[in-house]
Design an enzyme around this catalytic site. Sequence first.
Site: not given
Length: 344
Positions: A44-45, A100, A119, A151-152, A207, A253-254
């Site tokens: 995801e990142d 995350h 998480h 989230n971030d 986000n 998003d990121n």
Amino acid sequence: MLALSSVAMMFLLGDTLKNAGVFKTIEPHFSGQCDQILGMVGPEDITFIPNENAVLVSSYDRHIEAVDSSKPITGSIFYYNLDTQEFSEISPEIEDFRPHGFSLYKMANGETRLFVINHAGNQQTVDIFAFKKNKLILLRSIQSEKLNSPNDIVAVGPEQFYATNDHHYSSGFMHILENYLMLPISNIMYFDGEDYKQVASGMSFANGINVSANGKQLYLASLTSLKVYVYQRDLSSNELSLLKKINTQTGVDNIELDENGDLWIGAHPQLLKLASYAKNSQARSPSQVLKIKVSDGSFDVESVYLNNGDPIAGSSVAAVKGNRMLIGSVFDNKILDCTFDKNG
């Protein structure tokens, strides 16, 4: 009153469907070539390691989590070498680890720390690791009810950071309404080493988050409003003042920054397809990468990459250095390692 309410609901529904990309035509484009690097699930990142031709990747299987969130899931932080195109797991053995968003921070003494949203077990935490010799050593785990839907994160000190709560309601019916009605009730929290305080609010689905190289500007991606918020950051108080909202026309998003200070953002042009993909791994969600060129107070948005869900679906991040771009995904079992064409 009933008629007016019905009309208002129709406009609201229409706006929701428009923002979700239902009426959008996908025309794939990219001036370059991409290799598929298999084996990292839910990458995801992604972020570049300073002074190395390598990145770190945050990874765990969110489709397994959707089936039974109570079971432990062993996620990973991976080290990926761009020269060899090989990766290795560097996170310690933790029974339940669901990384995350994350952020690297270089300390004044030369040491590097990695801040990770975790998480695990529905116990939302920020884990701070020492990053030494391509290994992560857990230093501190921070938990608070004030960070209910993280989230971030972006680190701005040895134990100081900003983090996004992407929802006000972490579950239930109001959580669903918050998504589909794009309610502007998420926020940004600042942690000073001891406690959290809210420093910005009033955006829907806060986000990705990052700061400029000099730390004076903070960037926030609002997924469902299709906007990037630009804040002026007070370096003394860490308070934020809104400078600008950038309309991107896609679900941002990121956020990663390149050597020039330009923004690179993984994005979801059709959010309802992303929601379907979250429930069914066989479904595909288009992927997009934006570049936002920062120059003298102006922000020029360019779509650099776009596909219809293949070879990677649900793009969540794009990290760029020189002529290389790494694209990650919320759910796929791969990253894309892309090289820009010289004339692209």
